[in-house]
Enzyme design. Structure first.
Site, PDB file in Angstrom:
ATOM      1  N   GLU A  42       0.625  -1.085  -0.302  1.00 23.52           N
ATOM      2  CA  GLU A  42       0.083   0.659  -0.191  1.00 23.52           C
ATOM      3  C   GLU A  42       0.543   1.429  -0.130  1.00 23.52           C
ATOM      4  O   GLU A  42       1.365   1.748   1.068  1.00 23.52           O
ATOM      5  CB  GLU A  42      -1.001   0.012   1.102  1.00 23.52           C
ATOM      6  N   ARG A  46       0.769  10.479   1.054  1.00 21.85           N
ATOM      7  CA  ARG A  46       1.245  11.567   1.769  1.00 21.85           C
ATOM      8  C   ARG A  46       2.583  12.468   1.601  1.00 21.85           C
ATOM      9  O   ARG A  46       3.220  11.964   2.684  1.00 21.85           O
ATOM     10  CB  ARG A  46       0.902  10.277   3.153  1.00 21.85           C
ATOM     11  N   THR A  70      -4.738   5.792   1.338  1.00 22.13           N
ATOM     12  CA  THR A  70      -4.804   7.244   1.935  1.00 22.13           C
ATOM     13  C   THR A  70      -5.277   7.963   0.926  1.00 22.13           C
ATOM     14  O   THR A  70      -5.276   9.085   1.037  1.00 22.13           O
ATOM     15  CB  THR A  70      -3.848   8.064   2.432  1.00 22.13           C
ATOM     16  N   LYS A 129     -10.551  -2.818   6.213  1.00 19.17           N
ATOM     17  CA  LYS A 129      -8.832  -1.798   6.979  1.00 19.17           C
ATOM     18  C   LYS A 129      -9.534  -1.716   8.596  1.00 19.17           C
ATOM     19  O   LYS A 129     -11.221  -0.590   8.570  1.00 19.17           O
ATOM     20  CB  LYS A 129      -8.239  -0.251   6.228  1.00 19.17           C
TER      21      LYS A 129
HETATM   22  C1  3PG Z   1      -1.705   3.088   7.961  1.00 19.25           C
HETATM   23  O1  3PG Z   1      -1.849   4.563   7.242  1.00 19.25           O
HETATM   24  O2  3PG Z   1      -2.620   2.597   7.975  1.00 19.25           O
HETATM   25  C2  3PG Z   1      -0.609   3.900   9.163  1.00 19.25           C
HETATM   26  O3  3PG Z   1      -0.411   4.947   9.212  1.00 19.25           O
HETATM   27  C3  3PG Z   1       0.486   2.926   9.197  1.00 19.25           C
HETATM   28  O4  3PG Z   1      -0.076   2.205  10.732  1.00 19.25           O
HETATM   29  P1  3PG Z   1       1.458   2.040  11.336  1.00 19.25           P
HETATM   30  O5  3PG Z   1       2.421   3.480  10.885  1.00 19.25           O
HETATM   31  O6  3PG Z   1       1.398   2.258  13.000  1.00 19.25           O
HETATM   32  O7  3PG Z   1       1.836   1.320  10.599  1.00 19.25           O
END
Ligand code: 3PG
Length: 208
Positions: A42, A46, A70, A129
């Site tokens: 994924e 960002r 995102t 998710k």
């Molecule tokens: C996401 O976008 O899924 C999270 O920011 C990932 O979370 P993590 O950095 O705690 O693994």
């Protein structure tokens, strides 16, 4: 929506959630992931160059499914529908769900509550998710949600680590987890690429 189920099953045990710092970082990780046989990634939107990072993963990981994460807006959904194999959002919006459906895009929306699950399941989603998993109750929350929603399948993400991800995978409703902890920084990669490669290879080893 069954494609979403295929994605989480093929991605097990961990979907790398990539927040690359630069194009060079994306390239180095994509090469590592390809060599290790990482089945899916994924790539989060960002970073100003995020779409280029998606393309780098597409080019360098030809055997993997490339997801865009995102995704918050219609514009992002439409672009991701063209440029990625699947799309992930941190939350649920009926508008994005309908757009994914219209563009035949494999879509994994995020949920954090029973109310959001009801709204998403009303749009025929079954794979979610669960975000931000650790902050909203983690394993205990997923166990509780499985009671009223036995058909729901989750990819919990947010706060998972090497130390706790196995507890999530032990739940029948969890087919894979997501996490940024398995995406090495450029510095870590420069120091011990061989170590990361070996660790990723053993993580994704499949019985023949
Ligand atoms: C996401 O976008 O899924 C999270 O920011 C990932 O979370 P993590 O950095 O705690 O693994």
């Amino acid at each position: 929506m069954n494609n979403a189920l295929t994605i989480v099953k093929k991605t097990a045990p961990v979907m790398p959630v990539a927040q690359f710092k630069s194009l060079d970082h994306a390239k180095a990780c994509a090469e590592l992931f390809a060599e290790a046989g990482v089945p899916a990634v994924e790539v989060t939107l960002r970073h100003a160059d995020a779409w280029q990072m998606v393309k780098i993963c597409r080019d360098l990981m030809p055997n993997a499914r490339i997801g865009v994460g995102t995704v918050l807006t219609r514009r992002q959904m439409l672009r991701a529908a063209d440029e990625a194999d699947f799309v992930i959002s941190p939350g649920f919006s009926r508008e994005l769900s309908m757009l994914a459906n219209k563009t035949l895009t494999t879509y994994i929306p995020g949920i954090a509550t029973a109310t959001e699950l009801m709204a998403a399941m009303a749009e025929e989603h079954r794979v979610f998710k669960c975000y931000p998993a650790e902050a909203i109750g983690g394993v205990a929350l997923l166990k509780a949600l499985s009671g009223p929603f036995p058909e729901a399948v989750f990819c919990p993400t947010g706060g998972l680590t090497e130390a706790n991800y196995q507890e999530y995978l032990a739940l029948p409703c969890v087919h894979c987890v997501g996490g940024s902890w398995i995406v090495p920084s450029e510095e870590a990669l420069a120091k011990d690429r061989a170590g990361y490669l070996a660790a990723l290879k053993s993580l994704y080893q499949r019985p023949l």
